[in-house]
Design a protein around this motif. Sequence first.
Motif, PDB file in Angstrom:
ATOM      1  N   ASN A  90     -36.290 -20.424  47.271  1.00  0.00           N
ATOM      2  CA  ASN A  90     -37.417 -20.213  46.366  1.00  0.00           C
ATOM      3  C   ASN A  90     -37.010 -19.253  45.247  1.00  0.00           C
ATOM      4  OD1 ASN A  90     -37.577 -17.602  47.412  1.00  0.00           O
ATOM      5  ND2 ASN A  90     -39.441 -17.981  48.577  1.00  0.00           N
ATOM      6  N   GLN A  91     -37.935 -18.986  44.342  1.00  0.00           N
ATOM      7  CA  GLN A  91     -37.614 -18.206  43.147  1.00  0.00           C
ATOM      8  C   GLN A  91     -37.413 -16.722  43.426  1.00  0.00           C
ATOM      9  OE1 GLN A  91     -40.246 -20.085  43.722  1.00  0.00           O
ATOM     10  NE2 GLN A  91     -42.163 -19.075  43.108  1.00  0.00           N
ATOM     11  N   ALA A  92     -37.707 -16.270  44.635  1.00  0.00           N
ATOM     12  CA  ALA A  92     -37.507 -14.863  44.977  1.00  0.00           C
ATOM     13  C   ALA A  92     -36.058 -14.566  45.344  1.00  0.00           C
ATOM     14  CB  ALA A  92     -38.420 -14.476  46.145  1.00  0.00           C
ATOM     15  N   ILE A  93     -35.233 -15.602  45.384  1.00  0.00           N
ATOM     16  CA  ILE A  93     -33.840 -15.447  45.814  1.00  0.00           C
ATOM     17  C   ILE A  93     -32.898 -15.957  44.732  1.00  0.00           C
ATOM     18  CG2 ILE A  93     -32.128 -16.089  47.570  1.00  0.00           C
ATOM     19  CD1 ILE A  93     -34.489 -16.575  49.491  1.00  0.00           C
ATOM     20  N   ALA A  94     -31.892 -15.154  44.422  1.00  0.00           N
ATOM     21  CA  ALA A  94     -30.839 -15.571  43.502  1.00  0.00           C
ATOM     22  C   ALA A  94     -29.648 -16.079  44.301  1.00  0.00           C
ATOM     23  CB  ALA A  94     -30.414 -14.403  42.614  1.00  0.00           C
ATOM     24  N   GLY A  95     -29.008 -17.107  43.777  1.00  0.00           N
ATOM     25  CA  GLY A  95     -27.780 -17.623  44.368  1.00  0.00           C
ATOM     26  C   GLY A  95     -26.585 -17.175  43.532  1.00  0.00           C
ATOM     27  N   ILE A  96     -25.585 -16.571  44.193  1.00  0.00           N
ATOM     28  CA  ILE A  96     -24.434 -16.017  43.476  1.00  0.00           C
ATOM     29  C   ILE A  96     -23.160 -16.696  43.965  1.00  0.00           C
ATOM     30  CG2 ILE A  96     -23.124 -13.913  42.979  1.00  0.00           C
ATOM     31  CD1 ILE A  96     -25.670 -12.331  43.693  1.00  0.00           C
ATOM     32  N   ASN A  97     -22.431 -17.291  43.045  1.00  0.00           N
ATOM     33  CA  ASN A  97     -21.135 -17.894  43.371  1.00  0.00           C
ATOM     34  C   ASN A  97     -20.042 -17.208  42.571  1.00  0.00           C
ATOM     35  OD1 ASN A  97     -21.342 -20.258  45.288  1.00  0.00           O
ATOM     36  ND2 ASN A  97     -22.980 -20.766  43.837  1.00  0.00           N
ATOM     37  N   ILE A  98     -18.992 -16.753  43.253  1.00  0.00           N
ATOM     38  CA  ILE A  98     -17.911 -16.003  42.618  1.00  0.00           C
ATOM     39  C   ILE A  98     -17.011 -16.957  41.834  1.00  0.00           C
ATOM     40  CG2 ILE A  98     -15.917 -14.524  43.073  1.00  0.00           C
ATOM     41  CD1 ILE A  98     -17.381 -13.678  45.689  1.00  0.00           C
ATOM     42  N   THR A  99     -16.715 -16.577  40.601  1.00  0.00           N
ATOM     43  CA  THR A  99     -15.791 -17.361  39.768  1.00  0.00           C
ATOM     44  C   THR A  99     -14.499 -16.599  39.480  1.00  0.00           C
ATOM     45  OG1 THR A  99     -16.896 -16.515  37.780  1.00  0.00           O
ATOM     46  CG2 THR A  99     -17.691 -18.616  38.660  1.00  0.00           C
ATOM     47  N   ASP A 100     -14.430 -15.351  39.916  1.00  0.00           N
ATOM     48  CA  ASP A 100     -13.280 -14.486  39.654  1.00  0.00           C
ATOM     49  C   ASP A 100     -12.435 -14.371  40.918  1.00  0.00           C
ATOM     50  OD1 ASP A 100     -11.531 -12.350  39.148  1.00  0.00           O
ATOM     51  OD2 ASP A 100     -12.994 -11.293  37.913  1.00  0.00           O
ATOM     52  N   PRO A 101     -11.185 -14.824  40.911  1.00  0.00           N
ATOM     53  CA  PRO A 101     -10.346 -14.800  42.122  1.00  0.00           C
ATOM     54  C   PRO A 101     -10.016 -13.384  42.599  1.00  0.00           C
ATOM     55  CG  PRO A 101      -9.034 -15.415  40.194  1.00  0.00           C
ATOM     56  CD  PRO A 101     -10.460 -15.398  39.751  1.00  0.00           C
ATOM     57  N   ARG A 102     -10.340 -12.381  41.795  1.00  0.00           N
ATOM     58  CA  ARG A 102     -10.057 -11.003  42.209  1.00  0.00           C
ATOM     59  C   ARG A 102     -11.117 -10.457  43.165  1.00  0.00           C
ATOM     60  NH1 ARG A 102      -9.836  -8.075  36.537  1.00  0.00           N
ATOM     61  NH2 ARG A 102     -11.707  -9.380  36.327  1.00  0.00           N
ATOM     62  N   ILE A 103     -12.172 -11.244  43.446  1.00  0.00           N
ATOM     63  CA  ILE A 103     -13.272 -10.778  44.298  1.00  0.00           C
ATOM     64  C   ILE A 103     -13.443 -11.726  45.476  1.00  0.00           C
ATOM     65  CG2 ILE A 103     -15.738 -10.220  44.383  1.00  0.00           C
ATOM     66  CD1 ILE A 103     -15.610  -9.824  41.343  1.00  0.00           C
ATOM     67  N   THR A 104     -13.516 -11.175  46.671  1.00  0.00           N
ATOM     68  CA  THR A 104     -13.747 -11.995  47.861  1.00  0.00           C
ATOM     69  C   THR A 104     -15.237 -12.008  48.186  1.00  0.00           C
ATOM     70  OG1 THR A 104     -13.469 -10.153  49.407  1.00  0.00           O
ATOM     71  CG2 THR A 104     -11.480 -11.372  48.772  1.00  0.00           C
TER      72      THR A 104
END
Length: 381
Positions: A90-104
């Motif tokens: 729902n709109q109360a939750i953000a989805g975050i996907n890493i695009t930087d290989p320097r971050i796990t």
Amino acid sequence: MEYTSIGESCSVVSGGTPSRSKNEYWENGNIPWIKIGNIKSKYVNEYDELITEQGLNNSSAKLLKKGTILYTIFATLGEVGILDIEACTNQAIAGINITDPRITTDYLYYYLKSKKDYVNNIGRGVAQNNINLTTLKNFEIPLIDVDKQLNIVEILEKVERMICLKEKEIDDLDLLIKARFIEMFGDLKSNEKDWDLKTFEEMSVLITDGEHSTPKRTKEGIYLLSARNVLNHSLQLEDVDYINRDEYLRIAKRVVPKKGDILISCSGTIGRCSIPDSLQLQMVRSVALIRFKEVINPIFAEYMITSDYLQEQINSSKTMSSQANLFQGKIRKLKGFLPPTELQQQFADFVRQVDKSREEVKKSLKKTQQLYDSLMQEYFG
């Protein structure tokens, strides 16, 4: 220390809710739809509702892949988890996907966990207790070597496992007491041991509640308890109001808690009860006080009230308005049991012994939690 931001190193999207008026968006759905309440642990794979392809395609909901980090940005702020399935939110939750290989992923998960107090502080300045995606994207992530990230994650996971083991130990001790109660007194629903059955009015010398007018609160002094402070078998005193001595004496004209009294929550989450350790306290009207007759051991009464038998009575006695309430008249009509006083005393002695063990585990748990908090502060500031 080098930093990057979530906006620079991740793609961030918010979820959405298909129209509830469109049955075709919900009926026979096959796409998990995640709400804040479903984020209960590090990996999120539980859900209460499913939406259809039509619901997904005709709303702002987005299908998030497994491994997406979920972060709550509305109402309950700063809860974080990692999707273990494909799902929408729902709109109360953000989805975050890493695009930087320097971050796990795990490193970013713990970083976001460390931001909970911060995000709640900035969220309180907003009427609806929320942050927007721009604020989230501006969070600065400390950039360190990937091997160091993995080492940090390994240490934090190890401490979390220690915390879980100690919490389970406390839960097991609670279950031990419940099992002993049933062993000694039987299933109260069926009254298989044929105990005398009486109303609370018959079993007590006093049933009352706390102050009805609004007390003058202070920053420190004598505890003023409301329903939120009464837990089962303990009082929560981290988030408590205070009154001064003069206000205490004014309220004391109504009732002063005595040793062996039972406090019970009567508003919101009703039916939780505890025996107060300290008598330097008072209550507001959302807390009731029960003073049982001498033939009732307070510790026995405490566990009788939290038994399934009494909790079912309490739930059926509650009055619903904007929230649940349990009034004095309903408490008086609750029915309890009168086992022999010797048996009640044996049970109380057993509880005291278990409580000693539980307090030791709680002390150890507190130290372990402090270690965890200090490590989070050290790693993420």
